[in-house]
Design a protein around this motif. Structure first.
Motif, PDB file in Angstrom:
ATOM      1  N   GLY A  73       9.205  26.028  21.852  1.00 63.51           N
ATOM      2  CA  GLY A  73      10.507  26.469  21.346  1.00 63.51           C
ATOM      3  C   GLY A  73      11.672  25.627  21.830  1.00 63.51           C
ATOM      4  N   TYR A  74      11.384  24.463  22.341  1.00 63.63           N
ATOM      5  CA  TYR A  74      12.420  23.536  22.806  1.00 63.63           C
ATOM      6  C   TYR A  74      11.927  22.121  22.543  1.00 63.63           C
ATOM      7  CZ  TYR A  74      15.544  20.935  25.884  1.00 63.63           C
ATOM      8  OH  TYR A  74      16.466  20.041  26.377  1.00 63.63           O
ATOM      9  N   PRO A  75      12.757  21.198  22.076  1.00 67.43           N
ATOM     10  CA  PRO A  75      14.149  21.355  21.655  1.00 67.43           C
ATOM     11  C   PRO A  75      14.258  21.996  20.276  1.00 67.43           C
ATOM     12  CG  PRO A  75      13.446  19.084  21.321  1.00 67.43           C
ATOM     13  CD  PRO A  75      12.295  19.800  21.963  1.00 67.43           C
ATOM     14  N   ARG A  76      15.401  22.600  19.997  1.00 66.76           N
ATOM     15  CA  ARG A  76      15.636  23.279  18.726  1.00 66.76           C
ATOM     16  C   ARG A  76      16.859  22.722  18.010  1.00 66.76           C
ATOM     17  NH1 ARG A  76      12.804  28.542  20.152  1.00 66.76           N
ATOM     18  NH2 ARG A  76      13.092  29.998  18.452  1.00 66.76           N
ATOM     19  N   THR A  77      17.571  21.783  18.657  1.00 69.75           N
ATOM     20  CA  THR A  77      18.728  21.140  18.014  1.00 69.75           C
ATOM     21  C   THR A  77      18.680  19.656  18.368  1.00 69.75           C
ATOM     22  OG1 THR A  77      20.194  21.354  19.924  1.00 69.75           O
ATOM     23  CG2 THR A  77      20.162  23.215  18.385  1.00 69.75           C
ATOM     24  N   LEU A  78      19.421  18.859  17.610  1.00 68.80           N
ATOM     25  CA  LEU A  78      19.472  17.422  17.883  1.00 68.80           C
ATOM     26  C   LEU A  78      20.026  17.135  19.285  1.00 68.80           C
ATOM     27  CD1 LEU A  78      18.282  15.359  16.074  1.00 68.80           C
ATOM     28  CD2 LEU A  78      20.466  15.109  14.917  1.00 68.80           C
ATOM     29  N   PRO A  79      21.156  17.775  19.685  1.00 68.28           N
ATOM     30  CA  PRO A  79      21.642  17.533  21.054  1.00 68.28           C
ATOM     31  C   PRO A  79      20.603  17.912  22.120  1.00 68.28           C
ATOM     32  CG  PRO A  79      23.351  18.592  19.752  1.00 68.28           C
ATOM     33  CD  PRO A  79      22.109  18.590  18.907  1.00 68.28           C
ATOM     34  N   GLN A  80      19.782  18.940  21.859  1.00 63.31           N
ATOM     35  CA  GLN A  80      18.723  19.283  22.828  1.00 63.31           C
ATOM     36  C   GLN A  80      17.681  18.170  22.886  1.00 63.31           C
ATOM     37  OE1 GLN A  80      17.000  23.210  22.255  1.00 63.31           O
ATOM     38  NE2 GLN A  80      19.009  24.176  22.132  1.00 63.31           N
ATOM     39  N   ALA A  81      17.327  17.629  21.711  1.00 64.43           N
ATOM     40  CA  ALA A  81      16.315  16.562  21.670  1.00 64.43           C
ATOM     41  C   ALA A  81      16.830  15.337  22.431  1.00 64.43           C
ATOM     42  CB  ALA A  81      15.993  16.200  20.226  1.00 64.43           C
ATOM     43  N   GLU A  82      18.128  15.036  22.262  1.00 57.25           N
ATOM     44  CA  GLU A  82      18.696  13.881  22.966  1.00 57.25           C
ATOM     45  C   GLU A  82      18.764  14.150  24.465  1.00 57.25           C
ATOM     46  OE1 GLU A  82      21.169  12.490  19.006  1.00 57.25           O
ATOM     47  OE2 GLU A  82      22.242  13.551  20.621  1.00 57.25           O
ATOM     48  N   ALA A  83      19.090  15.389  24.830  1.00 60.13           N
ATOM     49  CA  ALA A  83      19.124  15.760  26.253  1.00 60.13           C
ATOM     50  C   ALA A  83      17.720  15.650  26.840  1.00 60.13           C
ATOM     51  CB  ALA A  83      19.667  17.168  26.426  1.00 60.13           C
ATOM     52  N   LEU A  84      16.707  16.060  26.069  1.00 58.60           N
ATOM     53  CA  LEU A  84      15.325  15.977  26.555  1.00 58.60           C
ATOM     54  C   LEU A  84      14.929  14.508  26.779  1.00 58.60           C
ATOM     55  CD1 LEU A  84      12.564  17.264  27.252  1.00 58.60           C
ATOM     56  CD2 LEU A  84      11.986  17.093  24.812  1.00 58.60           C
ATOM     57  N   ASP A  85      15.315  13.633  25.846  1.00 58.17           N
ATOM     58  CA  ASP A  85      15.030  12.206  26.025  1.00 58.17           C
ATOM     59  C   ASP A  85      15.597  11.707  27.359  1.00 58.17           C
ATOM     60  OD1 ASP A  85      13.753  12.028  23.591  1.00 58.17           O
ATOM     61  OD2 ASP A  85      15.477  11.198  22.509  1.00 58.17           O
ATOM     62  N   ARG A  86      16.853  12.093  27.623  1.00 55.16           N
ATOM     63  CA  ARG A  86      17.510  11.626  28.860  1.00 55.16           C
ATOM     64  C   ARG A  86      16.817  12.214  30.090  1.00 55.16           C
ATOM     65  NH1 ARG A  86      22.127  12.564  25.735  1.00 55.16           N
ATOM     66  NH2 ARG A  86      22.505  14.589  26.689  1.00 55.16           N
ATOM     67  N   MET A  87      16.480  13.523  29.993  1.00 60.82           N
ATOM     68  CA  MET A  87      15.816  14.211  31.109  1.00 60.82           C
ATOM     69  C   MET A  87      14.505  13.521  31.466  1.00 60.82           C
ATOM     70  SD  MET A  87      15.547  18.288  30.599  1.00 60.82           S
ATOM     71  CE  MET A  87      16.834  18.745  29.493  1.00 60.82           C
ATOM     72  N   LEU A  88      13.699  13.249  30.434  1.00 61.26           N
ATOM     73  CA  LEU A  88      12.384  12.649  30.666  1.00 61.26           C
ATOM     74  C   LEU A  88      12.554  11.242  31.236  1.00 61.26           C
ATOM     75  CD1 LEU A  88      10.387  13.841  27.509  1.00 61.26           C
ATOM     76  CD2 LEU A  88      10.411  14.837  29.796  1.00 61.26           C
ATOM     77  N   ASP A  89      13.526  10.493  30.697  1.00 62.33           N
ATOM     78  CA  ASP A  89      13.830   9.141  31.184  1.00 62.33           C
ATOM     79  C   ASP A  89      14.157   9.159  32.670  1.00 62.33           C
ATOM     80  OD1 ASP A  89      13.477   7.289  29.294  1.00 62.33           O
ATOM     81  OD2 ASP A  89      15.612   6.797  28.990  1.00 62.33           O
ATOM     82  N   GLU A  90      15.067  10.076  33.024  1.00 68.40           N
ATOM     83  CA  GLU A  90      15.515  10.160  34.417  1.00 68.40           C
ATOM     84  C   GLU A  90      14.366  10.511  35.350  1.00 68.40           C
ATOM     85  OE1 GLU A  90      18.640  13.068  34.409  1.00 68.40           O
ATOM     86  OE2 GLU A  90      19.950  11.723  33.246  1.00 68.40           O
ATOM     87  N   LYS A  91      13.422  11.308  34.846  1.00 65.66           N
ATOM     88  CA  LYS A  91      12.320  11.759  35.701  1.00 65.66           C
ATOM     89  C   LYS A  91      11.105  10.828  35.589  1.00 65.66           C
ATOM     90  CE  LYS A  91      13.895  16.503  34.931  1.00 65.66           C
ATOM     91  NZ  LYS A  91      14.566  16.907  36.170  1.00 65.66           N
ATOM     92  N   GLY A  92      11.227   9.776  34.781  1.00 67.81           N
ATOM     93  CA  GLY A  92      10.117   8.838  34.624  1.00 67.81           C
ATOM     94  C   GLY A  92       8.942   9.437  33.861  1.00 67.81           C
ATOM     95  N   LEU A  93       9.222  10.377  32.978  1.00 64.32           N
ATOM     96  CA  LEU A  93       8.165  11.017  32.185  1.00 64.32           C
ATOM     97  C   LEU A  93       8.261  10.548  30.738  1.00 64.32           C
ATOM     98  CD1 LEU A  93       8.679  14.667  33.486  1.00 64.32           C
ATOM     99  CD2 LEU A  93       6.932  13.050  34.222  1.00 64.32           C
ATOM    100  N   ARG A  94       7.170  10.713  29.999  1.00 64.93           N
ATOM    101  CA  ARG A  94       7.265  10.368  28.574  1.00 64.93           C
ATOM    102  C   ARG A  94       6.731  11.506  27.719  1.00 64.93           C
ATOM    103  NH1 ARG A  94       2.107   9.477  27.623  1.00 64.93           N
ATOM    104  NH2 ARG A  94       1.127   8.823  29.527  1.00 64.93           N
ATOM    105  N   LEU A  95       7.211  11.508  26.478  1.00 68.21           N
ATOM    106  CA  LEU A  95       6.806  12.544  25.530  1.00 68.21           C
ATOM    107  C   LEU A  95       5.475  12.112  24.908  1.00 68.21           C
ATOM    108  CD1 LEU A  95       8.097  15.068  24.154  1.00 68.21           C
ATOM    109  CD2 LEU A  95       8.924  13.516  22.411  1.00 68.21           C
ATOM    110  N   ASP A  96       4.464  12.975  25.005  1.00 67.95           N
ATOM    111  CA  ASP A  96       3.158  12.594  24.441  1.00 67.95           C
ATOM    112  C   ASP A  96       3.086  12.876  22.952  1.00 67.95           C
ATOM    113  OD1 ASP A  96       1.277  11.906  26.840  1.00 67.95           O
ATOM    114  OD2 ASP A  96       2.510  13.590  27.464  1.00 67.95           O
ATOM    115  N   GLY A  97       3.687  13.966  22.507  1.00 71.27           N
ATOM    116  CA  GLY A  97       3.624  14.294  21.089  1.00 71.27           C
ATOM    117  C   GLY A  97       4.410  15.550  20.791  1.00 71.27           C
ATOM    118  N   VAL A  98       4.795  15.689  19.542  1.00 70.88           N
ATOM    119  CA  VAL A  98       5.547  16.857  19.093  1.00 70.88           C
ATOM    120  C   VAL A  98       4.744  17.527  17.983  1.00 70.88           C
ATOM    121  CG1 VAL A  98       7.668  17.625  17.956  1.00 70.88           C
ATOM    122  CG2 VAL A  98       7.757  15.780  19.644  1.00 70.88           C
ATOM    123  N   VAL A  99       4.362  18.771  18.204  1.00 72.56           N
ATOM    124  CA  VAL A  99       3.578  19.486  17.195  1.00 72.56           C
ATOM    125  C   VAL A  99       4.521  20.320  16.328  1.00 72.56           C
ATOM    126  CG1 VAL A  99       1.758  21.188  16.789  1.00 72.56           C
ATOM    127  CG2 VAL A  99       1.567  19.594  18.714  1.00 72.56           C
TER     128      VAL A  99
END
Ligand code: AMP
Length: 211
Positions: A73-99
């Motif tokens: 149930g997250y992200p649900r908006t474009l600003p959330q998706a962009e925030a998630l990108d930044r969060m993962l970047d800062e933590k050195g994590l990557r997105l494996d996939g979006v179902v």
């Protein structure tokens, strides 16, 4: 969504981070976040990006997320998706996939009706947002604010569209196939390193290729 996220949790041995569940807990506990979120949720609208992003950023810092996690149930908006990108970047994590579960809205209405019946039969309190009027608003919020994320993740090559109209087990199997090209491996398929008795956490970390 929650049913399949729970399947992913069990199958891949990673925690299920449901923003809806976190908000419902905050409402039940009467915290500041819960106080702010309650009426918005009851109206079927989306809680502010600022609140949600903060909750998720804090949650993924918890130790149980070290080997990966499923965001339900997250992200649900474009600003959330962009925030998630930044969060993962800062933590050195990557997105494996979006179902993305693709479901006809009439079917969704019927599924919510059966969830209400099941919860009633179990004597559980009903979700205030599980009624036809609020559901209409939730679907409108999805169309207006969440649907654009399909293109966002498609353009990144991350989108895994799955037909959500099939049975629970068939949808789960399709999700399994859709995730087969990611670093995630079902717990039961993970082979321990030869001759080593590593703790499950480490074996899993290697399997998911994180950090
Ligand atoms: P869910 O349990 O995912 O159906 O979420 C229930 C409700 O919580 C939604 O209708 C929203 O009001 C709120 N909510 C959950 N996740 C989010 C999110 N990522 N952004 C904004 N609101 C959310």
């Amino acid at each position: 969504k929650g049913t399949q996220a729970a399947w992913i949790k069990e199958t891949y041995g990673i925690p299920q981070l449901s923003t809806g569940e976190m908000l419902r807990e905050a409402v039940a506990k009467g915290t500041e976040v819960g106080r702010q979120a309650r009426s918005i949720m009851d109206a079927g609208k989306l809680v502010s990006d600022e609140i949600i992003n903060r909750i998720v950023a804090e949650r993924i810092d918890e130790p149980d997320c070290v080997n990966g996690f499923i965001l339900d149930g997250y992200p649900r908006t474009l600003p959330q998706a962009e925030a998630l990108d930044r969060m993962l970047d800062e933590k050195g994590l990557r997105l494996d996939g979006v179902v993305a579960l693709e479901v006809d809205s009439d079917i969704l209405v019927r599924r919510i009706a059966s969830r209400v019946e099941e919860m009633r039969a179990r004597g559980e309190p009903l979700r205030p947002d599980d009624n036809p009027e609020v559901l209409k608003q939730r679907l409108a919020a999805y169309q207006a604010q969440t649907a654009p994320l399909v293109d966002y993740y498609r353009s990144k090559g991350a989108l895994r569209a799955v037909d959500g109209m099939a049975s629970i087990s068939d949808v789960a199997a399709a999700i399994g196939r859709a995730l087969a090209d990611t670093a995630f491996r079902p717990v039961q398929d993970r082979k321990p390193a030869a001759g080593a008795h590593k703790p499950a956490g480490r074996a899993q970390k290697a399997a998911t290729g994180r950090k």
